[in-house]
Design an enzyme around this catalytic site. Structure first.
Site, PDB file in Angstrom:
ATOM      1  N   GLU A 129       0.823  -1.200   0.000  1.00  0.00           N
ATOM      2  CA  GLU A 129       0.000   0.000   0.000  1.00  0.00           C
ATOM      3  C   GLU A 129       0.864   1.260   0.000  1.00  0.00           C
ATOM      4  O   GLU A 129       1.834   1.329   0.764  1.00  0.00           O
ATOM      5  CB  GLU A 129      -0.908   0.004   1.233  1.00  0.00           C
ATOM      6  CG  GLU A 129      -1.984   1.056   1.174  1.00  0.00           C
ATOM      7  CD  GLU A 129      -2.955   0.935   2.344  1.00  0.00           C
ATOM      8  OE1 GLU A 129      -4.145   1.237   2.165  1.00  0.00           O
ATOM      9  OE2 GLU A 129      -2.520   0.541   3.446  1.00  0.00           O
ATOM     10  N   GLY A 270       1.965   0.014  11.444  1.00  0.00           N
ATOM     11  CA  GLY A 270       1.533  -0.803  12.562  1.00  0.00           C
ATOM     12  C   GLY A 270       1.096  -2.169  12.087  1.00  0.00           C
ATOM     13  O   GLY A 270       1.400  -3.190  12.713  1.00  0.00           O
ATOM     14  N   ALA A 271       0.388  -2.191  10.962  1.00  0.00           N
ATOM     15  CA  ALA A 271      -0.092  -3.446  10.393  1.00  0.00           C
ATOM     16  C   ALA A 271      -0.652  -3.156   9.005  1.00  0.00           C
ATOM     17  O   ALA A 271      -0.839  -2.007   8.613  1.00  0.00           O
ATOM     18  CB  ALA A 271      -1.149  -4.082  11.287  1.00  0.00           C
ATOM     19  N   MET A 272      -0.945  -4.241   8.268  1.00  0.00           N
ATOM     20  CA  MET A 272      -1.537  -4.112   6.939  1.00  0.00           C
ATOM     21  C   MET A 272      -2.570  -5.207   6.741  1.00  0.00           C
ATOM     22  O   MET A 272      -2.319  -6.378   7.022  1.00  0.00           O
ATOM     23  CB  MET A 272      -0.451  -4.203   5.861  1.00  0.00           C
ATOM     24  CG  MET A 272      -0.985  -4.153   4.441  1.00  0.00           C
ATOM     25  SD  MET A 272      -1.819  -2.573   4.093  1.00  0.00           S
ATOM     26  CE  MET A 272      -2.787  -3.032   2.661  1.00  0.00           C
ATOM     27  N   GLU A 273      -3.720  -4.807   6.187  1.00  0.00           N
ATOM     28  CA  GLU A 273      -4.905  -5.641   6.144  1.00  0.00           C
ATOM     29  C   GLU A 273      -4.951  -6.610   4.970  1.00  0.00           C
ATOM     30  O   GLU A 273      -6.029  -6.853   4.392  1.00  0.00           O
ATOM     31  CB  GLU A 273      -6.147  -4.755   6.107  1.00  0.00           C
ATOM     32  CG  GLU A 273      -6.315  -3.924   4.836  1.00  0.00           C
ATOM     33  CD  GLU A 273      -5.712  -2.535   4.894  1.00  0.00           C
ATOM     34  OE1 GLU A 273      -6.098  -1.670   4.100  1.00  0.00           O
ATOM     35  OE2 GLU A 273      -4.840  -2.313   5.755  1.00  0.00           O
ATOM     36  N   ASN A 274      -3.845  -7.208   4.589  1.00  0.00           N
ATOM     37  CA  ASN A 274      -3.875  -8.160   3.492  1.00  0.00           C
ATOM     38  C   ASN A 274      -4.923  -9.236   3.779  1.00  0.00           C
ATOM     39  O   ASN A 274      -4.853  -9.913   4.804  1.00  0.00           O
ATOM     40  CB  ASN A 274      -2.512  -8.841   3.332  1.00  0.00           C
ATOM     41  CG  ASN A 274      -1.371  -7.854   3.365  1.00  0.00           C
ATOM     42  OD1 ASN A 274      -1.298  -6.947   2.562  1.00  0.00           O
ATOM     43  ND2 ASN A 274      -0.474  -8.037   4.325  1.00  0.00           N
ATOM     44  N   HIS A 304      -8.680  -3.373  14.313  1.00  0.00           N
ATOM     45  CA  HIS A 304      -8.630  -2.422  13.187  1.00  0.00           C
ATOM     46  C   HIS A 304      -8.424  -3.182  11.878  1.00  0.00           C
ATOM     47  O   HIS A 304      -9.167  -2.997  10.907  1.00  0.00           O
ATOM     48  CB  HIS A 304      -7.493  -1.434  13.452  1.00  0.00           C
ATOM     49  CG  HIS A 304      -7.192  -0.482  12.347  1.00  0.00           C
ATOM     50  ND1 HIS A 304      -7.247   0.880  12.495  1.00  0.00           N
ATOM     51  CD2 HIS A 304      -6.765  -0.682  11.063  1.00  0.00           C
ATOM     52  CE1 HIS A 304      -6.898   1.473  11.373  1.00  0.00           C
ATOM     53  NE2 HIS A 304      -6.599   0.542  10.485  1.00  0.00           N
ATOM     54  N   GLU A 305      -7.404  -4.037  11.856  1.00  0.00           N
ATOM     55  CA  GLU A 305      -7.114  -4.768  10.614  1.00  0.00           C
ATOM     56  C   GLU A 305      -8.234  -5.736  10.264  1.00  0.00           C
ATOM     57  O   GLU A 305      -8.540  -5.944   9.084  1.00  0.00           O
ATOM     58  CB  GLU A 305      -5.788  -5.511  10.738  1.00  0.00           C
ATOM     59  CG  GLU A 305      -4.591  -4.626  11.060  1.00  0.00           C
ATOM     60  CD  GLU A 305      -4.455  -3.431  10.137  1.00  0.00           C
ATOM     61  OE1 GLU A 305      -4.728  -3.565   8.925  1.00  0.00           O
ATOM     62  OE2 GLU A 305      -4.074  -2.350  10.620  1.00  0.00           O
ATOM     63  N   HIS A 308     -10.963  -4.150   8.368  1.00  0.00           N
ATOM     64  CA  HIS A 308     -10.612  -3.943   6.964  1.00  0.00           C
ATOM     65  C   HIS A 308     -11.023  -5.115   6.075  1.00  0.00           C
ATOM     66  O   HIS A 308     -11.138  -4.942   4.855  1.00  0.00           O
ATOM     67  CB  HIS A 308      -9.104  -3.752   6.824  1.00  0.00           C
ATOM     68  CG  HIS A 308      -8.638  -2.351   7.038  1.00  0.00           C
ATOM     69  ND1 HIS A 308      -9.213  -1.265   6.433  1.00  0.00           N
ATOM     70  CD2 HIS A 308      -7.604  -1.863   7.781  1.00  0.00           C
ATOM     71  CE1 HIS A 308      -8.571  -0.164   6.786  1.00  0.00           C
ATOM     72  NE2 HIS A 308      -7.595  -0.498   7.609  1.00  0.00           N
TER      73      HIS A 308
END
Length: 857
Positions: A129, A270-274, A304-305, A308
């Site tokens: 992203e 912090g993180a990624m919503e793959n 949060h993730e 998503h």
């Protein structure tokens, strides 16, 4: 604009002429363990329809060997970012295959390669992203061109390989290594695809089952050397609680098959919503003592993730203007579901003190923007992951929930998912869904809240007579920060009235108020009530605005804030005091005294951490030199008193200890205290001198000249981990030595010479307050090399350098102004960072200059 920087107009033209059906991607990382191999092989076959004979594919920072269009090899034309295509069929489906190579990353963009210094194991993961999947395979890199992805990975034998979907086949490859083939995905945007490969440890394997019988496999992964620190039971417990809540409230069953979560090193986010494989920063793996606030923050990010998977993955913003359609919603859901479904019932307290502070600061910069932003290109998109899109957007959603009702909000969300599943959407699509279920016209609300910039200011106006309230009103300033035009944002909020009962400050009344956006709104229900000691506008934190305090409330806050029992109310009052300090309306000395008076009684570790961090900022940036020296000693003593007075083994004790170590980097009077804490015979009772705290102390001692290279080397041997390596680099760079600073300055500016974490460590050491004279020569020439820095580094690294190394000199605002005037055609993203640095320096100067006047008043 370079060909790497896709514009919104180009994307719209391409999406109007292209319908993508599927990608077949083969990535060969069998050479990843050889550091001498900077690249990997990649093949991408794209099946698509076209209404034009000409278009292009994206591939960034790679090499192209061949391009085959509908079974015909064509001439390779590649400029390092785009591969032109022509002669396409407009009456039948096209198939294009691109073979070539991609480059392993050290910036956290694309396919990042990391070698663990503890055991020399190699780990790979992707971060795409907003537009970095094109660093790994050729594609149409924009979010609205969704397609099915079929992934094949060739990897060394024995490696764990993860993708969005489960592996359907793992076999020996004919020419060595193993071949991992994954199930086809549902339709996805390119930036949501994922690949993780290496000797990952599967820390835990579990499953979640819905009431309707849907079973989702839950995997949890980390590096081998960190596996023992992963708190798997807690992570999976929060994961299941989130799954329960979203399944019960979102209507659409979890759509992505499995749900893996993996902690990855040197992460930019912090993180990624793959979908099906969420990546998290290793900062959520605690190698030593962690506070409840840290665990709450991790739970918030997990939720949060997970949000998503619906907001962002199932339904994706068509372009980055509507980034809020996923990030604001996920930010809101992270806190909301924490409160509703987990043990972290005080999640909004941390949000009020930390995340909203981020939003307020961002929203007062000259580069502020509406929540629905005007994102003209990819470089602008990369900088829009900010406090406005996340935190302000989340608070505005709380206001929307208050406006339409939670049940209507969730019902509208369910309709939105159903109508736009596996496709993309825009602002109007969601608003229509919410209007249909709520019956409310959201056009005016959207224009006021989503399409203007800047925070409102709300101040109570109180008149009393004979111990009773004669009148109470809320005065509202509501302007668009970009134009200065009146906006008139509506607010649904509450006003709390607090009075002393003995030593306690308790809320007697909570009055609901609707502000229509005009100047002053009377709170009629307050008339005749007993006069309060404190009036708190926006009690319970339902809206977004900078909230002021009337004179009596200000005195109560500064003198008695620790008597206020409600942690959310305290966080909101502290937020008001900090905003007043930043705006030069409250003397810095008064803020510091207030914190030192009341922080020892603060029970919420997130609030305490924020307060002590604000004090550090105030001392280092908001005070003229003479006043800084006068207040530093009192502040240092306050930190030591807080540490010694905290309950042994408590979160508060750990937070105070961290603050002491941080302050000691700049304050030589605290060096003795840090050395005492390193000695088991004199260390404060109950304090765990864990890895993180010990390294903070090491940096302080090195910065104060109390630890030589031999002692630092010994500390490094005690912690041979990747974290230890980076911490040692930050400590070494903090040494007050001109030769050390010169070497660090040269190293941090070497293109491709450092990972993102190493850049952070070098910047931290180069910007130690009190060592400005050692880097002044570099600062004087800093603006001259800005464009070269921007061009020669990956975007993520370049942003860190520009933000982190903005000169601390008194004339920096004028130098920045001269640079901006002389470089009107510099990249827009670079100009934005310089503008923000200039504004922050000017704010600090205004606050410094105002101190004598404020104290005199």
């Amino acid at each position: 604009m370079t060909s790497a920087n896709l514009s919104r107009e180009e994307a719209a033209q391409r999406s109007a002429s292209i319908v993508v059906h599927a990608y077949d991607v083969i990535v060969d990382v069998r050479g990843a363990t050889d550091a001498a191999q900077p690249m990997f092989d990649t093949t991408s076959t794209i099946t698509f329809d076209a209404s034009t004979a000409d278009t292009w594919l994206d591939l960034l920072d790679g090499e192209v060997d061949s391009v085959v269009v509908n079974d015909e090899p064509v001439e390779v034309r590649y400029d390092g970012a785009r591969i032109p295509l022509d002669g396409l069929r407009t009456d039948a489906t096209n198939v294009v295959t691109v073979t070539g190579r991609g480059t392993y990353s050290r910036s956290g963009q694309g396919l990042h390669r990391f070698v663990d210094p503890e055991d020399q194991r190699t780990y790979l993961y992707t971060q795409y992203e907003p537009a970095d999947s094109r660093r790994v395979f050729a594609n149409f890199e924009q979010p609205d061109l969704k397609a099915v992805f079929n992934l094949v990975v060739l990897a060394p034998e024995g490696w764990t390989v993860l993708g969005n979907q489960p592996a359907t086949s793992v076999i020996a490859a004919p020419d060595g290594g193993s071949r991992h083939e994954f199930a086809p995905t549902p339709k996805l945007s390119t930036y949501l695809t994922v690949l993780c490969a290496g000797e990952w440890a599967r820390v835990a394997q579990d499953a979640w089952t819905s009431p309707t019988g849907l079973e989702v496999d839950l995997g949890l992964y980390s590096r081998q050397s960190l596996a023992r620190f992963v708190e798997a039971d807690e992570v999976l417990a929060v994961t299941k609680q989130g799954m329960d809540w979203y399944d019960a409230n979102f209507g659409t069953p979890y759509p992505w098959g499995k749900y893996d979560q993996i902690f990855v090193p040197e992460y930019n986010l912090g993180a990624m919503e793959n979908p099906g494989c969420v990546t998290f920063t290793e900062q959520y793996v605690f190698r030593s003592a962690a506070t409840r606030a840290q665990r709450q923050g991790r739970a918030n990010t997990i939720l949060h993730e997970m949000a998503h998977m619906w907001f962002g993955d199932l339904v994706t913003p068509a372009w980055w203007d509507d980034l809020w359609l996923k990030e604001s919603f996920a930010e809101f859901m992270g806190a909301h579901v924490s409160v509703e479904a987990t043990e972290y019932e005080q999640a909004w307290v941390a949000f009020a003190g930390r995340r909203k502070a981020w939003a307020y600061a961002q929203d007062q910069l000259p580069t502020t923007h509406p929540i629905v932003a005007d994102i003209t290109d990819l470089e602008a998109a990369a900088q829009n992951f900010d406090g406005i899109t996340y935190a302000k957007g989340a608070v505005v959603l709380r206001q929307l929930v208050a406006f339409v009702g939670l049940d209507n909000f969730l019902a509208g969300s369910r309709a939105y998912f159903t109508q736009h599943a596996f496709s993309s959407a825009r602002l109007g699509d969601l608003l229509r869904a919410l209007e249909d279920v709520s019956g409310r016209d959201l056009g005016a609300w959207s224009r006021a809240w989503l399409q203007t910039a800047g925070p409102d200011e709300l101040v109570p106006e109180l008149l009393t007579d004979g111990g009773k309230i004669e009148s109470l009103a809320v005065h509202q300033e509501s302007l668009d920060a970009r134009t200065g035009a009146a906006v008139g944002r509506p607010h649904s909020l509450a006003v709390g009235l607090y009075r002393f009962e003995g030593a306690a400050l308790l809320r007697d009344e909570l009055l609901r108020v609707e502000l229509d956006g005009t100047g002053t709104t009377a709170v009629l229900d307050a008339v005749g009530l007993q006069a309060p000691d404190l009036v708190l506008v926006n009690d319970t934190d339902l809206t977004y605005a900078k909230v002021g305090l009337d004179g009596r409330s200000l005195r109560t806050a500064l003198d008695h804030l620790s008597a206020l029992g409600d942690p959310l109310a305290r966080a909101l009052v502290w937020s008001s005091l900090w905003n007043m300090t930043r705006d030069a309306r409250l003397p810095v000395a008064n803020y510091l005294a207030g914190v030192m008076a009341h922080a020892p009684a603060e029970t919420d570790s997130a609030t305490l951490t924020e307060l002590l961090g604000n004090c550090w900022t105030a001392l280092s940036r908001f005070l003229p030199p003479q006043a800084r020296e006068e207040l530093r000693a009192a502040h240092a003593q306050g930190l030591l008193d807080g540490l010694r007075g905290a309950t042994p083994g408590s979160d508060q004790q750990l937070v105070w200890a961290r603050a002491v170590a941080r302050a000691a980097v700049d304050d030589p009077t605290l060096a003795d205290a840090v050395q005492r804490e390193f000695d088991p015979t004199t260390r404060t009772q109950g304090l765990e001198l864990g890895t993180d705290l010990r390294w903070a102390g090491v940096q302080a001692l090195v910065a104060q000249g109390r630890m030589d290279d031999g002692a630092l080397s010994a500390e490094r041997k005690l912690d041979p981990s990747a974290g230890g390596r980076v911490q040692a680099l930050a400590a070494q760079t903090s040494r007050p030595d001109a030769a050390v600073k010169t070497a660090a300055w040269q190293r941090v500016h070497t293109p491709r010479g450092n990972s993102n974490d190493e850049v952070d460590a070098l910047v931290a050491g180069l910007t130690v307050a009190g060592q400005d004279d050692l880097v002044r020569g570099f600062s004087e020439d800093w603006f001259d090399g800005l464009e070269q820095t921007w061009r020669s580094h990956a975007l993520e690294i370049a942003q860190r350098l520009v933000r982190g190394l903005f000169p601390p000199t008194e004339d920096a605002p004028e130098l920045a102004g001269a640079w901006l005037a002389a470089h009107p055609d510099a990249p827009g993203a670079l100009r934005r960072l310089v503008l923000e640095g200039q504004d922050q320096a000017l704010r600090a100067r205004r606050v410094r200059q105002a101190q004598a006047v404020l104290l005199g008043a």
